[in-house]
Design an enzyme around this catalytic site. Structure first.
Site, PDB file in Angstrom:
ATOM      1  N   LEU A 137       4.088 -13.423  -1.905  1.00 11.79           N
ATOM      2  CA  LEU A 137       3.249 -13.280  -3.100  1.00 11.79           C
ATOM      3  C   LEU A 137       3.811 -12.203  -4.045  1.00 11.79           C
ATOM      4  O   LEU A 137       4.011 -12.436  -5.236  1.00 11.79           O
ATOM      5  CB  LEU A 137       1.814 -12.921  -2.668  1.00 11.79           C
ATOM      6  CG  LEU A 137       0.802 -12.647  -3.783  1.00 11.79           C
ATOM      7  CD1 LEU A 137       0.526 -13.913  -4.584  1.00 11.79           C
ATOM      8  CD2 LEU A 137      -0.522 -12.126  -3.194  1.00 11.79           C
ATOM      9  N   GLN A 286     -12.797  25.295  20.143  1.00 12.85           N
ATOM     10  CA  GLN A 286     -13.849  24.572  19.419  1.00 12.85           C
ATOM     11  C   GLN A 286     -13.298  23.707  18.278  1.00 12.85           C
ATOM     12  O   GLN A 286     -13.758  22.595  18.060  1.00 12.85           O
ATOM     13  CB  GLN A 286     -14.866  25.571  18.874  1.00 12.85           C
ATOM     14  CG  GLN A 286     -16.209  24.923  18.659  1.00 12.85           C
ATOM     15  CD  GLN A 286     -17.284  25.948  18.433  1.00 12.85           C
ATOM     16  OE1 GLN A 286     -16.998  27.102  18.113  1.00 12.85           O
ATOM     17  NE2 GLN A 286     -18.523  25.556  18.601  1.00 12.85           N
ATOM     18  N   GLU A 369      -1.312  -5.544   1.374  1.00 10.31           N
ATOM     19  CA  GLU A 369      -2.469  -6.448   1.555  1.00 10.31           C
ATOM     20  C   GLU A 369      -3.677  -5.998   0.754  1.00 10.31           C
ATOM     21  O   GLU A 369      -4.817  -6.116   1.209  1.00 10.31           O
ATOM     22  CB  GLU A 369      -2.857  -6.542   3.039  1.00 10.31           C
ATOM     23  CG  GLU A 369      -1.761  -7.029   3.930  1.00 10.31           C
ATOM     24  CD  GLU A 369      -1.723  -8.531   4.106  1.00 10.31           C
ATOM     25  OE1 GLU A 369      -2.778  -9.150   4.264  1.00 10.31           O
ATOM     26  OE2 GLU A 369      -0.613  -9.075   4.065  1.00 10.31           O
TER      27      GLU A 369
HETATM   28  C1  LIG Z   1       6.540  -2.773   4.206  1.00 15.72           C
HETATM   29  C2  LIG Z   1       5.883  -3.700   3.253  1.00 15.72           C
HETATM   30  C3  LIG Z   1       5.576  -4.994   3.634  1.00 15.72           C
HETATM   31  C4  LIG Z   1       4.994  -5.880   2.726  1.00 15.72           C
HETATM   32  N1  LIG Z   1       4.783  -7.198   3.092  1.00 15.72           N
HETATM   33  C5  LIG Z   1       4.424  -8.096   2.143  1.00 15.72           C
HETATM   34  C6  LIG Z   1       4.375  -9.498   2.444  1.00 15.72           C
HETATM   35  O1  LIG Z   1       4.625  -9.930   3.569  1.00 15.72           O
HETATM   36  N2  LIG Z   1       4.064 -10.349   1.436  1.00 15.72           N
HETATM   37  C7  LIG Z   1       3.791  -9.933   0.168  1.00 15.72           C
HETATM   38  O2  LIG Z   1       3.521 -10.774  -0.700  1.00 15.72           O
HETATM   39  N3  LIG Z   1       3.788  -8.597  -0.140  1.00 15.72           N
HETATM   40  C8  LIG Z   1       4.109  -7.683   0.818  1.00 15.72           C
HETATM   41  N4  LIG Z   1       4.155  -6.342   0.513  1.00 15.72           N
HETATM   42  C9  LIG Z   1       3.824  -5.907  -0.844  1.00 15.72           C
HETATM   43  C10 LIG Z   1       2.514  -5.154  -0.940  1.00 15.72           C
HETATM   44  O3  LIG Z   1       1.433  -6.028  -0.777  1.00 15.72           O
HETATM   45  C11 LIG Z   1       2.529  -4.437  -2.292  1.00 15.72           C
HETATM   46  O4  LIG Z   1       3.430  -3.344  -2.172  1.00 15.72           O
HETATM   47  C12 LIG Z   1       1.154  -3.972  -2.714  1.00 15.72           C
HETATM   48  O5  LIG Z   1       0.371  -5.067  -3.061  1.00 15.72           O
HETATM   49  C13 LIG Z   1       1.225  -2.993  -3.916  1.00 15.72           C
HETATM   50  O6  LIG Z   1       1.998  -3.527  -4.925  1.00 15.72           O
HETATM   51  P1  LIG Z   1       3.179  -2.646  -5.583  1.00 15.72           P
HETATM   52  O7  LIG Z   1       3.993  -2.098  -4.484  1.00 15.72           O
HETATM   53  O8  LIG Z   1       3.851  -3.503  -6.584  1.00 15.72           O
HETATM   54  O9  LIG Z   1       2.433  -1.459  -6.286  1.00 15.72           O
HETATM   55  P2  LIG Z   1       1.646  -1.531  -7.673  1.00 15.72           P
HETATM   56  O10 LIG Z   1       0.769  -2.720  -7.672  1.00 15.72           O
HETATM   57  O11 LIG Z   1       2.604  -1.393  -8.792  1.00 15.72           O
HETATM   58  O12 LIG Z   1       0.748  -0.247  -7.560  1.00 15.72           O
HETATM   59  C14 LIG Z   1       1.190   1.055  -7.966  1.00 15.72           C
HETATM   60  C15 LIG Z   1       0.041   2.032  -7.764  1.00 15.72           C
HETATM   61  O13 LIG Z   1      -1.070   1.640  -8.563  1.00 15.72           O
HETATM   62  C16 LIG Z   1      -2.237   1.649  -7.759  1.00 15.72           C
HETATM   63  N5  LIG Z   1      -3.237   0.741  -8.309  1.00 15.72           N
HETATM   64  C17 LIG Z   1      -3.335  -0.587  -8.198  1.00 15.72           C
HETATM   65  N6  LIG Z   1      -4.430  -1.046  -8.828  1.00 15.72           N
HETATM   66  C18 LIG Z   1      -5.048   0.049  -9.352  1.00 15.72           C
HETATM   67  C19 LIG Z   1      -6.237   0.264 -10.107  1.00 15.72           C
HETATM   68  N7  LIG Z   1      -7.012  -0.777 -10.429  1.00 15.72           N
HETATM   69  N8  LIG Z   1      -6.549   1.513 -10.492  1.00 15.72           N
HETATM   70  C20 LIG Z   1      -5.752   2.552 -10.178  1.00 15.72           C
HETATM   71  N9  LIG Z   1      -4.640   2.421  -9.449  1.00 15.72           N
HETATM   72  C21 LIG Z   1      -4.282   1.193  -9.046  1.00 15.72           C
HETATM   73  C22 LIG Z   1      -1.727   1.219  -6.390  1.00 15.72           C
HETATM   74  O14 LIG Z   1      -2.611   1.569  -5.366  1.00 15.72           O
HETATM   75  C23 LIG Z   1      -0.458   2.044  -6.323  1.00 15.72           C
HETATM   76  O15 LIG Z   1      -0.819   3.373  -5.989  1.00 15.72           O
HETATM   77  C24 LIG Z   1       4.674  -5.430   1.424  1.00 15.72           C
HETATM   78  C25 LIG Z   1       4.941  -4.111   1.053  1.00 15.72           C
HETATM   79  C26 LIG Z   1       5.546  -3.256   1.926  1.00 15.72           C
HETATM   80  C27 LIG Z   1       5.878  -1.851   1.470  1.00 15.72           C
END
Ligand SMILES: Cc1cc2nc3c(=O)[nH]c(=O)nc-3n(C[C@H](O)[C@H](O)[C@H](O)COP(=O)(O)OP(=O)(O)OC[C@H]3O[C@@H](n4cnc5c(N)ncnc54)[C@H](O)[C@@H]3O)c2cc1C
Length: 388
Positions: A137, A286, A369
């Site tokens: 995704l 403690q 996720e």
């Molecule tokens: C080891 C690993 C395994 C993974 N496996 C998979 C997989 O199998 N399949 C797959 O599809 N993806 C996978 N991912 C991707 C993962 O789901 C994404 O990294 C995650 O969804 C965050 O997206 P991004 O890294 O692009 O960060 P971004 O979406 O760019 O986020 C950047 C920052 O913004 C913050 N943020 C997001 N929304 C908001 C909001 N509304 N308000 C304020 N802050 C916000 C986030 O928390 C983060 O701190 C994996 C990632 C890693 C590191």
């Protein structure tokens, strides 16, 4: 270390009455396998991407994936039993649990939203563990904002042509089947893509802070033609599927965090009884007892939230908010529990990978996720909508 403990059996009994004892026997068998085939190697798994493959194979052969789906006889175990099984797997080795959890999300996607042909061709192999799945995704420029994806699927006669790139894909390289999300003419759509499809290529393993035994890589699609028969469900409806699948997966990731935290907690508890300071045991102080009580309480409440969200999923009602709550609570508390474990071990906690790897493993799951921020938006959005 015995993984299935009295505390698990007590909860199974409280949740499922007499049947809880049968579920306990299913989990006992998994626990024995974990104690012999996974737990003894978890330190090595922390060192090499892909190292978890033999343990994952053993769990597949034992039928771990079937716990999440109705059997041929039409019976199905409660989702909470599967979630507890994943807690046990994670308490032995977190990357193994994450790899299997994501594989099963792919299997659920095909089982729930695929057609009969796809269930026969693909789901049966996934659920038996004959083929490994990956969920594709996230993209280099879109994670939390998944709808901004740039990967496209263009219909050409009886095929779709995929172009684009997916980032951070767990199981990439080992996977046989990719469940790929792409923008098509009618909206976002999901496709089953076999690893051997021309135009699909996998990048190098991405080095990680934790969860090192599982593989993570970029997956690229260039003029990658897949038969229209591999479209899952209806064109344009994939985001509905993603929402459902990720909600289930969030319960599992929460349970995985309970397992990670439990192991860190048990190690710290044991150490606190062995370490002497100020003419006594660390455990007698403690402020140590405060840490032990807080760790234990956070663990129990996270596990209960996962169990509650699982019951709602089984009941067929909307469980998205509770799944998000379970994931926020379990992942964030696991980071705190693992951090306290490092503190209790002192300098040995900071320097021994067998202590700090639990913190490093848990740390991923407040991001992947559904990052905590995204899930808080979901929870608050639902609350506000319901109270208007
Ligand atoms: C080891 C690993 C395994 C993974 N496996 C998979 C997989 O199998 N399949 C797959 O599809 N993806 C996978 N991912 C991707 C993962 O789901 C994404 O990294 C995650 O969804 C965050 O997206 P991004 O890294 O692009 O960060 P971004 O979406 O760019 O986020 C950047 C920052 O913004 C913050 N943020 C997001 N929304 C908001 C909001 N509304 N308000 C304020 N802050 C916000 C986030 O928390 C983060 O701190 C994996 C990632 C890693 C590191």
């Amino acid at each position: 270390m015995k993984l299935l403990r009295a505390e698990h059996k007590r909860l199974l009994k409280a949740l499922y009455g007499a049947e809880g004892e049968d579920y306990g026997r299913v989990l006992e068998a998994i626990s024995l396998l974990l104690e012999t085939s996974v737990l003894p190697h978890s330190k090595e798994f922390d060192e090499a991407a892909g190292g978890i493959a033999p343990g994952r194979r053993a769990l597949f052969d034992q039928g771990i994936c079937r716990l999440a789906f109705p059997s041929a006889e039409g019976t199905s175990l409660p989702f909470g039993v599967y979630a507890m099984a994943m807690e046990l797997v994670a308490s032995a080795d977190a990357p193994t649990a994450m790899s299997i959890g994501i594989h099963n999300t792919v299997a659920e996607g095909v089982f729930r939203f695929g057609n009969d042909d796809q269930r026969k061709r693909v789901f049966t192999d996934l659920v038996e563990g004959r083929r490994l799945g990956a969920f594709a995704l996230t993209e280099p420029s879109s994670g939390s904002d998944a709808r901004a994806m740039k990967t496209t699927a263009v219909k050409n006669g009886s095929n779709y042509t995929l172009d684009g790139s997916k980032m951070f894909i767990t199981n990439a390289g080992d996977a046989d089947i990719y469940l790929v999300f792409a923008a098509s003419a009618k909206g976002h759509s999901a496709f089953i893509v076999d690893k051997s499809t021309p135009g699909l290529s996998v990048g190098k393993d991405i080095p990680k802070l934790g969860m090192r035994g599982s593989r993570t890589a970029e997956v690229r699609f260039s003029d990658c033609s897949v038969p229209a028969g591999n479209l899952v469900g209806k064109e344009g409806e994939a985001f509905e599927y993603v929402k459902f699948l990720l909600s289930g997966s969030r319960i599992v990731m929460g349970s995985i965090c309970v397992g990670i935290a439990l192991t860190a907690y048990r190690k710290a508890l044991e150490y606190s009884k062995q370490r002497s300071l100020f003419n006594g045991e660390l455990s007698e102080l403690q402020m140590t007892r405060e840490k032990i009580a807080d760790m234990r309480t956070e663990l129990s409440s996270s596990r209960l939230l996962c169990a509650y969200a699982s019951r709602l999923k089984d009941a067929g009602v909307d469980f998205s908010s509770e799944a998000a709550q379970a994931k926020v609570a379990a992942t964030e508390s696991a980071v705190r529990v693992c951090d306290r474990a490092i503190q209790l071990f002192g300098g040995y906690g900071y320097t021994d990978p067998d202590v700090h790897r639990h913190w490093r493993d848990a740390r991923l799951l407040t991001i992947g996720e559904g990052a905590s921020e995204v899930l808080r938006m979901l929870i608050a959005g639902k609350e506000l909508a319901e109270t208007r």
